[in-house]
Design a protein around this motif. Structure first.
Motif, mmCIF file in Angstrom:
data_model
loop_
_atom_site.group_PDB
_atom_site.id
_atom_site.type_symbol
_atom_site.label_atom_id
_atom_site.label_comp_id
_atom_site.label_asym_id
_atom_site.label_seq_id
_atom_site.Cartn_x
_atom_site.Cartn_y
_atom_site.Cartn_z
ATOM 1 N N GLY A 173 0.807 -1.237 0.000
ATOM 2 C CA GLY A 173 0.000 0.000 0.000
ATOM 3 C C GLY A 173 0.834 1.278 0.000
ATOM 4 O O GLY A 173 0.363 2.326 -0.438
ATOM 5 N N GLY A 174 2.076 1.211 0.486
ATOM 6 C CA GLY A 174 2.904 2.407 0.550
ATOM 7 C C GLY A 174 3.788 2.591 -0.666
ATOM 8 O O GLY A 174 4.546 3.567 -0.758
ATOM 9 N N ILE A 175 3.728 1.676 -1.642
ATOM 10 C CA ILE A 175 4.663 1.726 -2.769
ATOM 11 C C ILE A 175 4.012 1.430 -4.122
ATOM 12 O O ILE A 175 4.477 1.910 -5.171
ATOM 13 C CB ILE A 175 5.852 0.730 -2.519
ATOM 14 N N ALA A 176 2.889 0.671 -4.118
ATOM 15 C CA ALA A 176 2.344 0.185 -5.395
ATOM 16 C C ALA A 176 1.749 1.300 -6.255
ATOM 17 O O ALA A 176 1.879 1.271 -7.489
ATOM 18 C CB ALA A 176 1.286 -0.891 -5.133
ATOM 19 N N THR A 242 2.556 12.319 -2.608
ATOM 20 C CA THR A 242 2.369 12.911 -1.275
ATOM 21 C C THR A 242 1.983 11.865 -0.238
ATOM 22 O O THR A 242 1.142 11.015 -0.489
ATOM 23 C CB THR A 242 1.258 13.980 -1.342
ATOM 24 N N SER A 243 2.607 11.952 0.929
ATOM 25 C CA SER A 243 2.187 11.172 2.095
ATOM 26 C C SER A 243 1.832 12.133 3.216
ATOM 27 O O SER A 243 2.475 13.174 3.385
ATOM 28 C CB SER A 243 3.326 10.267 2.598
ATOM 29 N N GLY A 244 0.830 11.752 3.999
ATOM 30 C CA GLY A 244 0.464 12.575 5.153
ATOM 31 C C GLY A 244 -0.527 11.835 6.019
ATOM 32 O O GLY A 244 -1.349 11.068 5.521
ATOM 33 N N GLY A 286 9.678 7.314 -5.302
ATOM 34 C CA GLY A 286 8.899 8.468 -4.844
ATOM 35 C C GLY A 286 7.854 8.054 -3.824
ATOM 36 O O GLY A 286 7.699 8.698 -2.777
ATOM 37 N N ASP A 287 7.132 6.962 -4.121
ATOM 38 C CA ASP A 287 6.066 6.528 -3.219
ATOM 39 C C ASP A 287 6.638 6.012 -1.899
ATOM 40 O O ASP A 287 6.226 6.423 -0.812
ATOM 41 C CB ASP A 287 5.226 5.442 -3.921
ATOM 42 N N ALA A 288 7.606 5.097 -1.993
ATOM 43 C CA ALA A 288 8.159 4.508 -0.769
ATOM 44 C C ALA A 288 8.856 5.573 0.084
ATOM 45 O O ALA A 288 8.693 5.613 1.308
ATOM 46 C CB ALA A 288 9.139 3.393 -1.124
ATOM 47 N N VAL A 289 9.615 6.450 -0.585
ATOM 48 C CA VAL A 289 10.383 7.435 0.187
ATOM 49 C C VAL A 289 9.458 8.485 0.821
ATOM 50 O O VAL A 289 9.709 8.951 1.935
ATOM 51 C CB VAL A 289 11.496 8.079 -0.679
ATOM 52 N N SER A 290 8.352 8.837 0.154
ATOM 53 C CA SER A 290 7.466 9.830 0.786
ATOM 54 C C SER A 290 6.908 9.256 2.086
ATOM 55 O O SER A 290 6.836 9.953 3.107
ATOM 56 C CB SER A 290 6.349 10.285 -0.167
ATOM 57 N N THR A 291 6.571 7.972 2.077
ATOM 58 C CA THR A 291 6.082 7.329 3.306
ATOM 59 C C THR A 291 7.195 7.313 4.363
ATOM 60 O O THR A 291 6.959 7.629 5.533
ATOM 61 C CB THR A 291 5.621 5.876 2.994
ATOM 62 N N ALA A 292 8.411 6.969 3.923
ATOM 63 C CA ALA A 292 9.538 6.892 4.860
ATOM 64 C C ALA A 292 9.876 8.251 5.470
ATOM 65 O O ALA A 292 10.129 8.355 6.677
ATOM 66 C CB ALA A 292 10.770 6.327 4.140
#
Ligand code: AMP
Ligand code: MG
Length: 346
Positions: A173-176, A242-244, A286-292
């Motif tokens: 869910g944090g990368i796909a 974006t992650s938040g 981009g997806d994984a690192v925004s979560t990290a």
């Protein structure tokens, strides 16, 4: 009685509508085809410019559904579910699933475990997968933490085999979404298009520029003002992800619990970051690192970005600082309402 309030905000990035009148652009605008649908537990917007737009959208939608059926943790027949129910045995998966799981494990090491797909048993325990929210007892979290750690995943690159230890399970869910958005723009290109946009909730990936040659204009949502923006990003051939915590959370007994888990504590990350957008041409990173970065908090996030100059970011913190990669100086315009805030270029 406990009061539980849940909120899911899906549209975290908005594509700014075409404004003004560009006479040279009319032909291209007539060649626009777009579609909105719900998939991957979010709102999906697909926009293409060029011939056969509707046919290409049909194909993109089909590919999107295929990806969801492969990667979803809540679909029993998915490859991720096969990995999760393998009971300590190797499971051979498709090349794409293998790539995503193995790159996720590498990014876990790169981020010192801030991003970790094996945190899934804990995400599930808090109820973020089903919406049946629950604050687990610390004893329960401690026992689940024992099976967290991507370094325990075993890989066989020849057979595309993935093996988890008993008790472990994974969630992409944090990368796909970053991967899928990137792949859909690649498909657009293969279909002969040079201009298009994929928006999967907080994941945007742009193919080329707008038909008139100008960059896409992407507004980044303000995390605490429902109709406000942090600013507008000019984007060409890249992703903005974006992650938040504000994207999905629940409230119980006056406490807010958001959906990004700190794999070290097993609890929702207590970060000073309210919103982080990563800009890159690599949707997986981009997806994984925004979560990290959200898990890390601003100090560690800035140190990480200092080491990874290929990634650009816009970060908004709980003390209302707007932190912007200096290389985005020309491409990101903070909203006018930020006049009174602290804007820091790093
Ligand atoms: P994102 O929206 O990309 O930041 O990803 C958040 C989603 O990834 C959550 O809803 C969970 O499904 C999962 N998740 C939560 N915490 C983590 C974590 N620390 N590492 C990897 N995935 C996570
Ligand atoms: Mg992510």
């Amino acid at each position: 009685m406990k009061k539980i309030l849940s909120v899911i905000l899906c549209l975290t990035i908005t594509v700014v509508a075409f404004s003004g009148c560009d006479l040279n652009n009319n032909a291209a605008i007539e060649n626009k085809a777009s579609r909105s649908l719900t998939a991957l537990d979010t709102i999906v917007d697909l926009t293409v410019y060029g011939d056969n737009g509707e046919e290409i959208l049909d194909y993109l939608e089909k590919r999107l559904n295929n990806y969801e059926n492969k990667f979803s943790v809540t679909i029993d027949s998915s490859e991720v579910s096969a990995i999760n129910s393998s009971n300590g045995e190797f499971v051979n998966v498709s090349a794409e699933t293998y790539r995503l799981v193995s790159e996720a494990a590498q990014i876990s090491a790169l981020t010192d475990g801030a991003f970790d797909i094996t945190v899934y048993p804990i995400v599930k325990e808090w109820g973020f997968t089903t919406g049946e929210y629950n604050v687990p007892e610390s004893k329960r979290i401690r026992s689940l933490l024992a099976s967290v750690g991507s370094e325990k995943i075993q890989f066989n690159s020849e057979s595309k085999g993935v093996k988890l230890l008993k008790g472990m399970s994974i969630d992409l869910g944090g990368i796909a979404k970053g991967y899928i958005a990137m792949k859909l723009t690649e498909i657009m290109k293969t279909e002969g298009l040079s201009s298009g946009l994929v928006s999967l909730g907080g994941n945007i990936h742009a193919l080329g520029t707008k038909p008139n040659g100008n960059p896409w204009q992407i507004a980044i949502q303000h995390p605490t003002q429902a109709s406000g923006y942090l600013g507008v990003l000019a984007l060409t051939d890249r992703a903005a992800i974006t992650s938040g915590g504000y994207q999905r959370y629940f409230e119980q007994d006056g406490e807010i619990y958001q959906h990004i888990i700190d794999p070290k504590t097993g609890a929702p990350a207590r970060s000073d970051i309210l919103s982080v957008t990563v800009i890159t041409d690599n949707g997986i990173m981009g997806d994984a690192v925004s979560t990290a970065l959200y898990v890390m908090g601003s100090e560690k996030a800035l140190a990480f970005l200092e080491q990874h100059k290929d990634l650009e970011a816009v970060i908004f913190t709980d003390d209302e600082r707007l932190l912007i990669s200096s290389s985005l100086n020309k491409d990101f315009t903070p909203d006018a309402s930020f006049a009174g805030y602290q804007i820091v270029y790093f």
